[in-house]
Structure formats: C-alpha cells, structure tokens
Motif scaffolding. Structure first.
Motif, short mmCIF file in Angstrom:
data_model
loop_
_atom_site.label_atom_id
_atom_site.label_comp_id
_atom_site.label_asym_id
_atom_site.label_seq_id
_atom_site.Cartn_x
_atom_site.Cartn_y
_atom_site.Cartn_z
N ARG A 165 5.89 1.78 -18.43
CA ARG A 165 6.10 3.12 -17.88
C ARG A 165 4.77 3.78 -17.56
NH1 ARG A 165 8.83 7.91 -21.48
NH2 ARG A 165 7.44 6.97 -23.02
N LEU A 166 3.82 3.64 -18.48
CA LEU A 166 2.51 4.25 -18.31
C LEU A 166 1.77 3.63 -17.12
CD1 LEU A 166 0.55 6.27 -19.68
CD2 LEU A 166 -0.20 4.42 -21.16
N LEU A 183 -9.51 6.25 -17.02
CA LEU A 183 -8.62 5.98 -18.15
C LEU A 183 -7.25 5.46 -17.70
CD1 LEU A 183 -9.30 8.87 -20.69
CD2 LEU A 183 -10.13 6.52 -20.73
N GLY A 184 -6.75 6.01 -16.59
CA GLY A 184 -5.43 5.58 -16.11
C GLY A 184 -5.42 4.11 -15.74
N ILE A 207 -14.01 11.62 -17.95
CA ILE A 207 -12.57 11.40 -18.08
C ILE A 207 -12.08 10.31 -17.14
CG2 ILE A 207 -12.00 13.23 -16.45
CD1 ILE A 207 -10.00 12.30 -19.62
N THR A 218 -7.44 4.86 -25.94
CA THR A 218 -8.49 5.51 -25.16
C THR A 218 -9.52 6.21 -26.05
OG1 THR A 218 -6.97 7.38 -24.95
CG2 THR A 218 -7.08 5.85 -23.11
N LEU A 278 -15.40 4.48 -24.28
CA LEU A 278 -14.06 4.74 -24.84
C LEU A 278 -14.11 5.22 -26.28
CD1 LEU A 278 -12.14 1.72 -23.35
CD2 LEU A 278 -11.69 4.11 -22.86
N THR A 279 -15.27 5.10 -26.92
CA THR A 279 -15.37 5.55 -28.30
C THR A 279 -16.31 6.75 -28.44
OG1 THR A 279 -17.05 3.84 -28.63
CG2 THR A 279 -14.82 3.31 -29.35
N ASP A 317 3.34 4.67 -13.85
CA ASP A 317 3.10 6.10 -13.63
C ASP A 317 1.66 6.37 -13.18
OD1 ASP A 317 4.10 8.88 -13.85
OD2 ASP A 317 2.64 9.05 -15.47
N GLU A 318 0.71 5.68 -13.82
CA GLU A 318 -0.71 5.87 -13.46
C GLU A 318 -0.97 5.42 -12.02
OE1 GLU A 318 -2.79 7.47 -15.17
OE2 GLU A 318 -2.07 7.40 -17.25
N TYR A 377 6.25 11.85 -23.51
CA TYR A 377 5.40 10.98 -22.70
C TYR A 377 4.09 11.68 -22.36
CZ TYR A 377 3.71 8.43 -18.64
OH TYR A 377 2.92 7.73 -17.77
N SER A 416 -2.62 9.65 -18.40
CA SER A 416 -4.04 10.01 -18.44
C SER A 416 -4.25 11.45 -17.97
CB SER A 416 -4.85 9.03 -17.60
OG SER A 416 -4.50 9.13 -16.24
N PHE A 446 -7.62 1.86 -16.75
CA PHE A 446 -7.84 1.14 -18.01
C PHE A 446 -6.52 0.90 -18.74
CE2 PHE A 446 -8.21 1.72 -22.64
CZ PHE A 446 -8.87 0.54 -22.96
N LEU A 447 -5.71 1.95 -18.86
CA LEU A 447 -4.43 1.83 -19.56
C LEU A 447 -3.49 0.86 -18.83
CD1 LEU A 447 -3.89 5.58 -20.52
CD2 LEU A 447 -4.14 3.68 -22.13
N ASN A 459 6.86 1.42 -23.12
CA ASN A 459 5.93 2.52 -22.87
C ASN A 459 4.73 2.07 -22.04
OD1 ASN A 459 4.96 5.27 -23.26
ND2 ASN A 459 3.35 4.32 -24.48
N ARG A 477 10.00 -1.17 -27.64
CA ARG A 477 9.58 0.20 -27.38
C ARG A 477 8.13 0.27 -26.87
NH1 ARG A 477 10.47 5.06 -31.85
NH2 ARG A 477 9.25 6.56 -30.67
N ARG A 478 7.28 -0.55 -27.48
CA ARG A 478 5.86 -0.51 -27.12
C ARG A 478 5.62 -1.04 -25.70
NH1 ARG A 478 1.48 -1.66 -31.56
NH2 ARG A 478 2.20 0.45 -31.99
N LYS A 525 -4.91 -2.82 -19.29
CA LYS A 525 -4.82 -3.21 -20.69
C LYS A 525 -3.37 -3.42 -21.12
CE LYS A 525 -5.41 -0.93 -25.20
NZ LYS A 525 -5.84 -2.02 -26.08
N LEU A 551 -8.43 16.66 -23.51
CA LEU A 551 -9.90 16.68 -23.54
C LEU A 551 -10.43 18.10 -23.30
CD1 LEU A 551 -12.53 14.86 -23.55
CD2 LEU A 551 -12.41 14.99 -21.07
#
Lengths: 128, 141
Positions: free
Chosen positions: B38-39, B109-110, B106, A90, B97-98, B42-43, A51, A54, B112-113, B35, B31-32, B116, A61
C-alpha cells in the motif's frame, strides 16, 4: 482525515483519525503547527490513524522541529504497527517518545515536566 | 481483478489504496506485506500525480491493475505524465536515515520506502506512458 484538538491538564491533545497522505498532510500541518507554543506539551493520539506515507513523515518532521525549537515536548501515543514500521524504517521512531496508551502519554509528559530542567525537551527513548 | 481507472489527482489516492488493499486481501498477504505494498503504490502514484501531471502541466488518468498468480501479486500502474523512473532516484544513505531530525533532508524517503518494501519493483517507459510494476510474493515471510 479528521483532526480533533483538546486541552487536558495543560497538555494539548491532538487526535488524528484516518489516513495521513499526500492529500491530507498539508491540511494537517496547517492545523497542528500553530498549536506549538514555547515550552508547550503536545500529545499526538494516533490510535485511530490508519496510514502514514512519506508526506505524513514530512509533517512529523516539521512538528518535531517546531517543538524542539521552542523548548517543548511531544509524545506519540497508540501507533499502529504499520505506522511504527514506516517510522522505524526511516529512522524517525528513535527520535520520538512513544507510548501504547493516551494515559501513559499524559503521564510521560507530566513526568518530563517534573524532572526536566526548564526549557529542555524530554529525552527520546525513555518510554514505550 | 478488474482494472481501476481514476483521474490523476490527489483525490484519487484513497481509491487506489482501497483497490490495493482489496488485492492484497485476495492474495492473502499478511499485515506487514499489505502495508508495504500500500505504501509503495501510494508513494509512486503520489509522485506521478504531483510531478508527472501537476508540475509538468499535464492531465490524465491513472490505470491500476492487480494480477494474481500462484506465487505472487503484481500491481501494474500506468500514467501518461512526464517520464519518471523511480529506480534511478538517489536513495538516502544509512547516515542520512539515522541523522537527528533537526539536520535531516526530507527528500527521497518515499522512494526509499518503495524500493525497500517491495519484493520487486520495475519501471518501464512505453510510448508516452509510465508503467510502474509492483511485485509481492504471496504468503508470509
């Protein structure tokens, strides 16, 4: 979180096991970042990493910047689909060389050293 | 599922993820989606612990409850830390992001995830509590 470090043929192999999250990423940074040396070659074995949040991306990074700033190269081996998704969403995945297996990762680092001009990092996206 | 109540510190992140994984398995998420859920949890709980409790000089618990119906899995998380609405946070742009990693900020991102990855995510402030609500539709995409 468990971090195991060994040398193999001039490559520093760092094996991460468990979860890289807001609690464990600080410790991981403290252990991994000092392993980056000028023009050094690093292989991150992520096959046992379950796992990444961020907080783990932040670690990646900092590692990337230190490696590219020191003219070194880094390859990530054995990423789980879940971690691949997180790094892809990301925009991180694009900038790392990834391989399915540890052996492929070592081969990639050796090839990069043979082909690249001295001091240049391996080009991203050339493997995996 | 029985609610989980844990202290609001980083040691609790693993137990919260384990609870969410058990709920996702019971809901039959693939599975996707598992995750992503969970992400997201967690964030947001990491933010609640670091910003809502620690940096605000507050202490308290996190209460996590999974609710399952035919269509969806809902995870409700409550804390008593400083008010924080993740849905109002600025999300990194496509350009950010690119961008090459050497020129990256940084932050964000948390969240964003989280936004999304979830089918629906809501925030409510109820009295002195933050309530973060994570919703995932059941079944595969």
């Amino acid at each position: 979180m468990d971090i195991h470090i060994r040398e193999e043929g001039g490559v520093t192999v760092i094996k991460l096991s468990g979860d890289l999250d807001g609690k464990t990423s600080g410790e991981a940074q403290e252990q991994i970042l000092p392993l980056v040396h000028p023009e050094g070659r690093l292989l991150l074995d992520m096959s046992q990493l379950n796992y990444m949040s961020s907080a783990g991306l932040r670690t990646m990074l900092l590692l990337y910047r230190k490696v590219s700033g020191s003219g070194g190269s880094i390859v990530l081996a054995g990423l789980a689909d879940e971690i691949r998704d997180t790094m892809s969403a990301t925009g991180f995945l694009h900038y790392f060389i990834t391989t399915d297996t540890l052996e492929d990762g070592l081969a990639e680092l050796n090839a990069a050293t043979d082909n690249a001009a001295p001091g240049s990092a391996a080009a991203p996206g050339s493997a995996g | 599922m029985q609610p989980l109540v844990v202290p609001g510190n980083l040691e609790s992140l693993q137990a919260i993820r384990d609870y969410v994984m058990a709920a996702a398995a019971e809901a039959g998420l693939d599975r996707r989606k598992t995750n992503r859920l969970r992400l997201a949890v967690d964030e947001i709980t990491t933010n609640s612990i670091v910003h809502g409790y620690d940096e605000a000089g507050l202490e308290g618990d996190l209460r996590v409850e999974a609710q399952l119906d035919d269509q969806r899995l809902t995870i409700l998380i409550e804390d008593r830390g400083a008010a924080y609405d993740a849905t109002q946070h600025r999300i990194p742009s496509f350009e950010e992001l690119t961008a090459p990693l050497d020129s990256r900020e940084i932050g964000g991102l948390g969240i964003f995830l989280t936004l999304k990855g979830m089918d629906d995510f809501r925030y409510e402030r109820v009295g002195n509590r933050n309530r973060n609500i994570f919703i995932m539709n059941r079944g595969t995409e």
